[in-house]
Write a protein that holds these residues in place. Structure first.
Motif, PDB file in Angstrom:
ATOM      1  N   ALA A 253      21.507  15.248  45.759  1.00  0.00           N
ATOM      2  CA  ALA A 253      22.794  15.277  46.475  1.00  0.00           C
ATOM      3  C   ALA A 253      23.924  14.702  45.627  1.00  0.00           C
TER       4      ALA A 253
ATOM      5  N   ALA B 140      22.128  16.735  51.590  1.00  0.00           N
ATOM      6  CA  ALA B 140      22.050  17.371  50.270  1.00  0.00           C
ATOM      7  C   ALA B 140      22.432  18.852  50.354  1.00  0.00           C
TER       8      ALA B 140
ATOM      9  N   SER C 190      24.687   7.850  49.249  1.00  0.00           N
ATOM     10  CA  SER C 190      24.335   9.218  48.868  1.00  0.00           C
ATOM     11  C   SER C 190      23.644   9.965  50.008  1.00  0.00           C
TER      12      SER C 190
END
Length: 934
Positions: free
Chosen positions: A306, A362, A646
């Motif tokens: 990602a 992602a 993330s």
């Protein structure tokens, strides 16, 4: 003009301190010089001018040219030494100083210069040797498994990590150990040693492509990923995270995403790392479905994908990496992981409860990187092929997996998910799965129904038929897992009107009843975590209704049960909890206020006009926000924010930022945010996410920095990062309150030390600050002036103020006449410091504007003693440095005021009397006045 007249004119101007004029004279003289001796004299004189103007490289160049004419000229040599020292080239300066001492041993000044430079060089050499010795000592302990115990070796590794954070230490460690040594350390050593070794390698890799490449090729991405996915070992999560940070540092360095200001030598090396980066991508792809990889390792692999495959900004570069990742089967593997999200226990490879959400994040970032229709069509074809293959198997488990994959797409790139639902037979299969007796089948179908109703206008079939279907499931099912999901689906459909009370799909009071069912699940001790999580999801929809907000916020037990969910590692709760809190505090993004004229126009054209509930008024929202803070919302927010950014969606980050801003709006809450670690949590939120979210987080940081000690809130280097983050609030688009509080925070940070003042200069904020000093808004002018006053503590800033081409000195002089007391105090303080350190600024004040003398006079007669004192300091400094200014002041009212101040016997004004007497003594010394002896 002749050479002689130009040289003499230059000498005169130099003695008067007019260095720019003197420089021009010497340059003109050099053009007409005929002999080497004439050129030698002018070059030495011009070098002296450059030294005064702090143009040290030019001073060195002229001195060198003079030495080429006469290699033993002591003046030329002395000036080159001064220039080299100021440029930080101490080795060369010391070499020249020794040479000068050999030429003129009897000169005391030269002897002292040699001694001083030698001492500086000795200190520097000692420090270099010290770093080298410390590295060798730590490395020796680390490798001594026979005589050193694990604790001692661990401490040595920690010390190496500290040394690795400094560039000099990093170079020495890499030179002493090298990547092969660290590779050995990752084999037969205790877990804690391995973790520290990984952290040291991450520090060595940061921002340095050459070291990163050597580490990657020596250790190999295969081995790193094997360690990251290790199962059944002690501290598996911690070691997995350590490898994640190392791989991230390596990829950042190879992709050139990090600053290279300390490694400028590498800028010439245009190496191609595409082969190595492709190998990293392929290895991460394979990790996704590797049965030997742990759940933590798989989640970290998804997070690395990602963060590093898609571009951070679609306006920069191309989407080559993303397209390549899709082509080599990366998207298929992500969908494979997501397909088991409905029940992770059925997965052939280890998964965490966060895995499907991580895949969704992602996939969203990868999809957003595909800007063109052609690329997105290709993406959709890959998704269709995968889902058709699952449905084509004709088995119950395959159908569940297909629905779970569709749910993942609906939670991420919604348009892609809708295309999957629109495939032939998918909706019919979804309805059929809800009618089976198999719990897992019902769960996967209901989750897909819930996700598909996010945009009602794009899910007509589900919205129209879903209500009765979900009601039947809720009433008839015996499974709590299905019941709570059906409840969430009803909550979502019941909240489709948003905050508009005139549009309610269910009967009055129905949303409150649904909310009470959700609270019942939340507070039930025997309920599973999954049930509580889904109940929170239901509340996130229902709390758009003001009656539900009031009911929930007055139920302390339910709110605290909501906060308890934040303590778990399962961060799939984030969006539900954050949305609920945002709705309760009314901090969601709102449309611009509708004017009465627009309402009348809408009624006339028979258009619907939204109506707001009375409990959505600002006073109710503010009261609810404070109740939530009192129940413990701050700790819950910090726990949610501490998730790895993330694996957070940008929307989730923005929700947290909105909540932090409403909390910090009340000054009394800011200490609680600091105590809970909110300052540290807000920094990443202010650098990653949506533009609005970053601004909101920066505003919260500004509010914290105003009232708190930055050294406590932002330990180490984090306060410097805070300066960079706050810059975005100086943008003209920001609201006045955001900019005002940003300026106040920067004022506090600038008062800390020179590092923070330098960072403000490096971030190029001075022009923005100057523009706010010209603002019509009085508070913005005051805040900008106070910040500029604190910046005057910096020698570098004072040098900028001396340079030509700006009107900052003039602006400060004009601000002396402001009505606002604090603005006058800041402007006078800034000028007092500047004139105390700079002869040039003393001379600039005279004539910078027509009212300069009048404004100074107004300051020294000010009723505020502090302001009058600063004004007197300014006058004392400028008359000492500029005879023309002194002449003007002697013949003005300012002189009479000083005379009066010098005779004032009031004890409270003794400082004024002392500074006035000092100024008069300077005037007497330069014979502008005659002392009376009284």
């Amino acid at each position: 003009m002749s050479f002689q007249s130009l040289k003499e004119e230059g000498n005169t101007q130099f003695r008067d301190g007019e260095f720019e004029t003197a420089l021009k004279c010497y340059s003109d003289a050099l053009l007409v010089a005929e002999t080497k001796e004439e050129k030698l004299v002018v070059l030495k004189n011009r070098s002296a001018c450059y030294l005064k103007l702090e143009k040290f490289q030019l001073a060195v160049d002229d001195a060198t040219e003079a030495l080429n004419i006469s290699s033993y000229d002591t003046k030329a040599l002395f000036r080159r030494i001064q220039g080299l020292e100021n440029l930080g080239q101490l080795n060369l300066a010391y070499t020249d100083a020794r040479r000068l001492y050999q030429i003129d041993k009897k000169n005391k000044v030269v002897g002292d210069l040699c001694t001083r430079l030698r001492n500086v060089m000795q200190v520097k050499m000692f420090e270099e040797r010290s770093t080298e010795n410390r590295v060798k000592s730590m490395m020796k302990i680390m490798f001594d498994q026979r005589t050193c115990d694990e604790e001692k070796r661990g401490k040595a590794c920690n010390n190496l990590l500290v040394l690795a954070l400094d560039e000099e230490g990093a170079e020495e460690i890499f030179r002493e150990a090298g990547p092969s040594t660290f590779t050995v350390m990752l084999d037969d050593n205790p877990i804690d040693i391995k973790i520290n070794v990984l952290r040291v390698m991450a520090a060595l890799s940061k921002g340095h492509s050459a070291r990163s490449l050597m580490i990657l090729r020596a250790v190999t991405i295969g081995k790193l990923c094997e360690i990251m996915g290790s199962k059944d070992i002690e501290k598996s999560e911690e070691i997995s995270n350590a490898v994640f940070n190392l791989v991230q540092s390596i990829v950042n360095a190879l992709q050139g995403d990090e600053s290279k200001e300390l490694r400028h030598k590498e800028m010439d090396m245009l190496a191609d790392f595409s082969r190595d980066l492709f190998e990293v991508m392929i290895t991460l792809r394979d990790m996704l479905i590797d049965t030997k990889i742990s759940a933590d390792g798989r989640d970290n692999a998804i997070a690395l994908i990602a963060k590093n495959i898609p571009r951070e900004d679609v306006r920069n570069g191309t989407n080559t990496r993303t397209m390549k990742f899709v082509d080599v089967g990366g998207l298929k593997n992500l969908l494979e992981v997501a397909s088991y999200g409905f029940k992770i226990e059925m997965s052939p490879f280890p998964m965490s409860s966060n895995s499907r959400l991580n895949c969704s994040v992602a996939i969203t970032k990868l999809y957003e990187d595909l800007v063109s229709d052609q690329a997105r069509t290709k993406w959709n074809d890959h998704c269709m092929a995968y889902i058709k293959a699952l449905f084509g198997e004709g088995e119950s488990v395959a159908n569940m997996r297909a629905m779970s994959s569709i749910t993942c797409l609906l939670q991420g790139p919604y348009d892609c998910g809708q295309i999957m639902i629109g495939m032939k037979g998918v909706l019919e299969t979804m309805v059929a799965m809800t009618a089976t007796e198999e719990e897992e089948s019902q769960v996967s179908a209901v989750e897909a129904i819930i996700s598909s109703t996010s945009k009602h206008n794009k899910a007509t079939f589900v919205v129209e038929n879903g209500t009765n279907l979900l009601k039947q499931l809720y009433k008839n099912t015996k499974s709590d897992a299905v019941k709570v999901r059906a409840l969430v689906g009803l909550c979502k459909l019941g909240s489709s009107h948003g905050t508009d009370v005139s549009l309610r799909p269910f009967a009055d009071g129905s949303t409150v009843k649904l909310a009470r069912h959700c609270k019942k699940f939340m507070c039930q001790p025997t309920a599973t975590f999954e049930s509580k999580k889904w109940a929170a999801e239901g509340l996130s929809f229902l709390t758009l209704d003001a009656d539900v907000k009031e009911d929930l916020c007055h139920d302390k037990k339910a709110v605290q049960a909501l906060f308890e969910l934040c303590k778990t590692k399962d961060k799939t709760v984030m969006y539900g909890v954050a949305s609920t809190l945002v709705n309760c505090t009314n901090t969601y993004a709102k449309q611009d206020d509708i004017t009465p004229e627009m309402i009348q126009l809408a009624k006339y054209s028979k258009q619907h006009v939204p109506e707001e509930h009375e409990h959505d008024a600002p006073e109710f929202a503010k009261k609810r926000a404070q109740m939530l803070v009192d129940y413990g919302m701050v700790n819950a927010l910090v726990q949610l924010a501490n998730t790895d950014t993330s694996i957070q969606s940008d929307t989730s980050k923005e929700l947290l930022c909105r909540l932090f801003r409403i909390v910090t709006e009340t000054e009394g809450n800011r200490g609680g945010v600091v105590a809970a670690g909110g300052g540290k949590s807000l920094l990443p939120l202010a650098t990653e996410g949506t533009k609005a979210g970053k601004r909101l987080a920066a505003h919260s940081l500004a509010r914290i920095a105003i009232n708190s000690d930055p050294k406590i809130v932002f330990p180490g280097q984090k306060s410097l990062e805070c300066v960079r983050v706050l810059k975005q609030l100086l943008h003209p688009e920001c609201e006045a309150i955001e900019t005002f509080e940003c300026l106040m925070a920067l004022t506090n940070l600038a008062s800390m030390d020179d590092h923070h003042r330098r960072r403000i200069i490096r971030e190029q904020m001075l022009c923005d600050i100057e523009s706010y000093m010209l603002e019509e808004h009085e508070q913005l002018r005051r805040a900008a002036s106070e910040l500029m006053c604190n910046m005057c503590l910096s020698a570098e800033f004072r040098g900028i103020m001396e340079s030509p081409g700006h009107d900052r000195v003039k602006l400060l002089v004009l601000l002396l006449a402001e009505d606002d007391t604090d603005t006058r105090k800041a402007a006078s303080g800034a000028l007092a410091m500047l004139t105390d350190h700079s002869e040039k600024i003393c001379k600039q004040i005279r004539g910078c504007c027509k009212s300069w003398l009048e404004n100074l006079t107004m300051v020294i007669v000010d009723e505020e003693i502090d302001i009058a004192l600063r004004g007197l300091y300014i006058i004392r400094n400028i008359i000492d440095q500029c005879k023309f200014t002194a002449e003007d002041i002697v013949t003005s009212q300012a002189f009479e005021v000083m005379m009066a101040r010098s005779r004032d016997s009031n004890e409270k004004k003794q400082k004024l009397r002392i500074v006035s007497l000092e100024a008069l003594e300077i005037l007497a010394k330069h014979q502008f006045i005659q002392p009376t002896g009284l």
